[in-house]
Write an enzyme that holds these catalytic residues in place. Structure first.
Site, PDB file in Angstrom:
ATOM      1  N   LYS A 117      -3.184   2.627  -5.567  1.00 54.94           N
ATOM      2  CA  LYS A 117      -2.636   1.420  -6.192  1.00 54.94           C
ATOM      3  C   LYS A 117      -3.724   0.721  -7.004  1.00 54.94           C
ATOM      4  O   LYS A 117      -4.881   0.667  -6.590  1.00 54.94           O
ATOM      5  CB  LYS A 117      -2.095   0.497  -5.102  1.00 54.94           C
ATOM      6  CG  LYS A 117      -1.375  -0.757  -5.596  1.00 54.94           C
ATOM      7  CD  LYS A 117      -0.832  -1.515  -4.390  1.00 54.94           C
ATOM      8  CE  LYS A 117      -0.126  -2.801  -4.781  1.00 54.94           C
ATOM      9  NZ  LYS A 117       0.407  -3.510  -3.589  1.00 54.94           N
ATOM     10  N   SER A 197       5.031  -4.709  -3.667  1.00 54.86           N
ATOM     11  CA  SER A 197       4.327  -4.542  -4.928  1.00 54.86           C
ATOM     12  C   SER A 197       3.756  -3.140  -5.137  1.00 54.86           C
ATOM     13  O   SER A 197       3.306  -2.818  -6.233  1.00 54.86           O
ATOM     14  CB  SER A 197       3.167  -5.547  -4.992  1.00 54.86           C
ATOM     15  OG  SER A 197       2.224  -5.317  -3.953  1.00 54.86           O
ATOM     16  N   SER A 221       5.017  -5.019   1.013  1.00 53.80           N
ATOM     17  CA  SER A 221       4.660  -4.326  -0.226  1.00 53.80           C
ATOM     18  C   SER A 221       4.408  -2.838  -0.082  1.00 53.80           C
ATOM     19  O   SER A 221       4.329  -2.134  -1.083  1.00 53.80           O
ATOM     20  CB  SER A 221       3.436  -4.988  -0.869  1.00 53.80           C
ATOM     21  OG  SER A 221       3.795  -6.237  -1.407  1.00 53.80           O
TER      22      SER A 221
END
Length: 529
Positions: A117, A197, A221
């Site tokens: 990420k 996210s 997330s």
């Protein structure tokens, strides 16, 4: 999209051009017109076996994933899950192959291409949180967890898109969107949202763009994107994985965790990532061994004799969810588990206090990160000013209300913050998950992770269906989402929750459930369900 290093900018169009001649061939689990992918749904153990047999090497595998990214992420269905390719990925793969030929194999991740990420620092790439304000920022060293992955032999393939600032910018945000990466699309239905996210990490794994990926979570997330994209996502206990080098929201709740197509692969990743780190004091609270072989605990009969509590919340009663949850319960009982209905005594009673904690800790943590890593913006106030100055690119879909609220928060010595932090953790932890487990002598709690993916509506926010992961997030406890089935072609996940440091038990229960149900199906890249 962010400027990509020259090597990567040249590589992706070249790969797409090389492969366009194959666009008439079709395969299940790939978009119409795309060639079959030789490593479709392959897990770490299978890939290692093929390498050992001489059928494959890490360079070939890395090249295959790079080609697939060019076909599906930049072209084809344009998933927009990968925000940057590591220009050194192929060199790293070649080094792992050379080590293997010399008889040095670092472990089960040796030569496996992994995505990160884009709020986790990894050289030589950028670390941006999806924001234009950090588009030129390159950390001077790897985050601690990236160091551990590389020591374990993993090849860092690139960085994934995310909800900008890990979805802590606006109350009206669209999950999966960042100014640098654009809108990530759900591979099961391209008009649907991937949740956030860790959107890009989830989509990339679901679409077979890497062996696995790393996400981060503050509240949902990892597990929410995992659920709506049909993969496994583990949010570890806070302190099991170092947060060093990760752009923060909350030191009380932030953690990185593995995202994979199987519980076994998630366990292997966790074993490589976990460990004590002097730069993150939370890791000093880790009990027992600093390194643990989570994969060794996995066994198909782990549900036999287990005691499981089902949280029959409002989400569990939804028409598209209830039949699948009932099937999950029936499967566990058939496997020898005792499954009873239960409830958290203080369901969602921590929400207001949690928000207070996040606002205070976000300001403190982000300012410290900016200063420690010498980023192009030096403070939260400077970030807000940057967004205002670049409003046509940053603020055209939604605002930055949460940044503004955080900027008004006081110091971490503020009695308001101190009280909120204590209340939130007590209600979610000691008086929530712990009390519920203790009352009925349960091994774990289960609940639907979230609802099915909603339609993405840029500029109109998320039509969020709710989630069951808030208690574990606020308490800092682990949660594991495993595919539960599909409703109208869209994946749904089952969430396993336990007390602090219960990852070994959750993983073995989740693995046993996964082996019983085999609920994961590769995505079809449908325009609409």
């Amino acid at each position: 999209m962010r400027p990509i290093p020259k090597h990567s900018r040249l590589l992706l169009p070249m790969l797409a051009a090389m492969l366009c001649c194959a666009c008439q061939r079709t395969s299940s689990a790939t978009p119409a017109g795309e060639p079959p992918f030789p490593y479709q749904e392959a897990g770490i153990a299978e890939l290692q076996a093929r390498i050992t047999a001489g059928e494959l090497d890490s360079v070939t595998l890395t090249d295959a994933y790079l080609r697939r990214i060019a076909l599906l992420d930049r072209a084809g269905p344009a998933l927009r899950s990968v925000i940057e390719i590591n220009p050194a990925a192929r060199r790293e793969a070649a080094q792992r192959d050379a080590e293997r030929r010399a008889g040095r194999i670092r472990g089960p991740l040796h030569g496996m291409p992994i995505l990160l990420k884009d709020n986790i620092g990894a050289t030589p790439m950028h670390n941006t949180a999806g924001s234009l304000a950090l588009k030129t920022f390159r950390p001077r060293r790897d985050a601690f967890l990236v160091q551990r992955l590389r020591e374990a032999g993993a090849v860092i393939l690139g960085k994934t898109n995310l909800s900008e600032w890990a979805n802590f910018r606006s109350t009206g945000s669209t999950s999966g969107w960042s100014a640098l990466g654009g809108q990530t699309r759900n591979p099961y239905a391209l008009d649907r949202n991937p949740c956030g996210s860790s959107s890009g990490s989830a989509v990339a794994v679901a679409a077979n763009l890497a062996v696995a990926a790393i996400g981060t979570e503050t509240d949902g997330s990892i597990v929410c994107p995992a659920a709506v994209t049909g993969i496994v996502g583990l949010k570890p206990t806070v302190g099991l994985v170092s947060r060093d080098g990760i752009i923060p929201i909350s030191f009380s709740q932030d953690t990185a965790g593995p995202m994979a197509r199987s519980v076994a692969d998630a366990a292997l990743l966790l074993a490589a990532m976990a460990g004590r780190d002097e730069s993150d004091p939370a890791t000093a609270t880790m009990p027992g061994r600093a390194v643990y072989d989570y994969g060794a605990r996995l066994r198909p009969d782990a549900l036999h004799g287990a005691r499981i509590g089902v949280l029959r919340n409002a989400l569990a009663e939804r028409a598209e969810i209830k039949p699948l949850l009932d099937q999950a319960v029936a499967a566990m009982r058939a496997a020898g588990a005792t499954v009873i209905d239960t409830a958290l005594p203080s369901e969602d009673g921590w929400e207001k206090d949690e928000q207070t904690v996040l606002l205070y800790e976000f300001k403190n943590g982000l300012n410290r990160y900016f200063q420690q890593w010498r980023t192009p913006v030096a403070s939260l106030g400077a970030l807000i000013a940057f967004n205002d100055a670049h409003a046509s690119q940053e603020l055209h879909l939604f605002g930055q209300e949460l940044l503004l609220q955080a900027e008004q928060a006081g110091s971490l010595n503020d009695p308001i913050y101190i009280a909120a932090r204590g209340n939130a953790r007590r209600l979610a932890g000691a008086e929530g998950i712990d009390a519920t487990l203790r009352a009925d002598q349960l091994d774990a709690l289960i609940a639907p992770t979230t609802g099915a993916a909603w339609r993405t509506t840029p500029g109109k926010g998320d039509d969020y269906p709710g989630g069951s992961y808030g208690a574990a997030a606020v308490a800092g406890y682990p949660s594991l989402s495993v595919p539960m089935g599909h409703a109208n072609g869209l994946p749904l996940g089952l969430l396993f929750m336990g007390p602090a440091w219960s990852e070994p038990r959750l993983l073995e229960l989740g693995h046993a459930y996964e082996q019983l149900t085999r609920a994961r199906r590769p995505p079809a890249f449908a325009p609409t369900p």
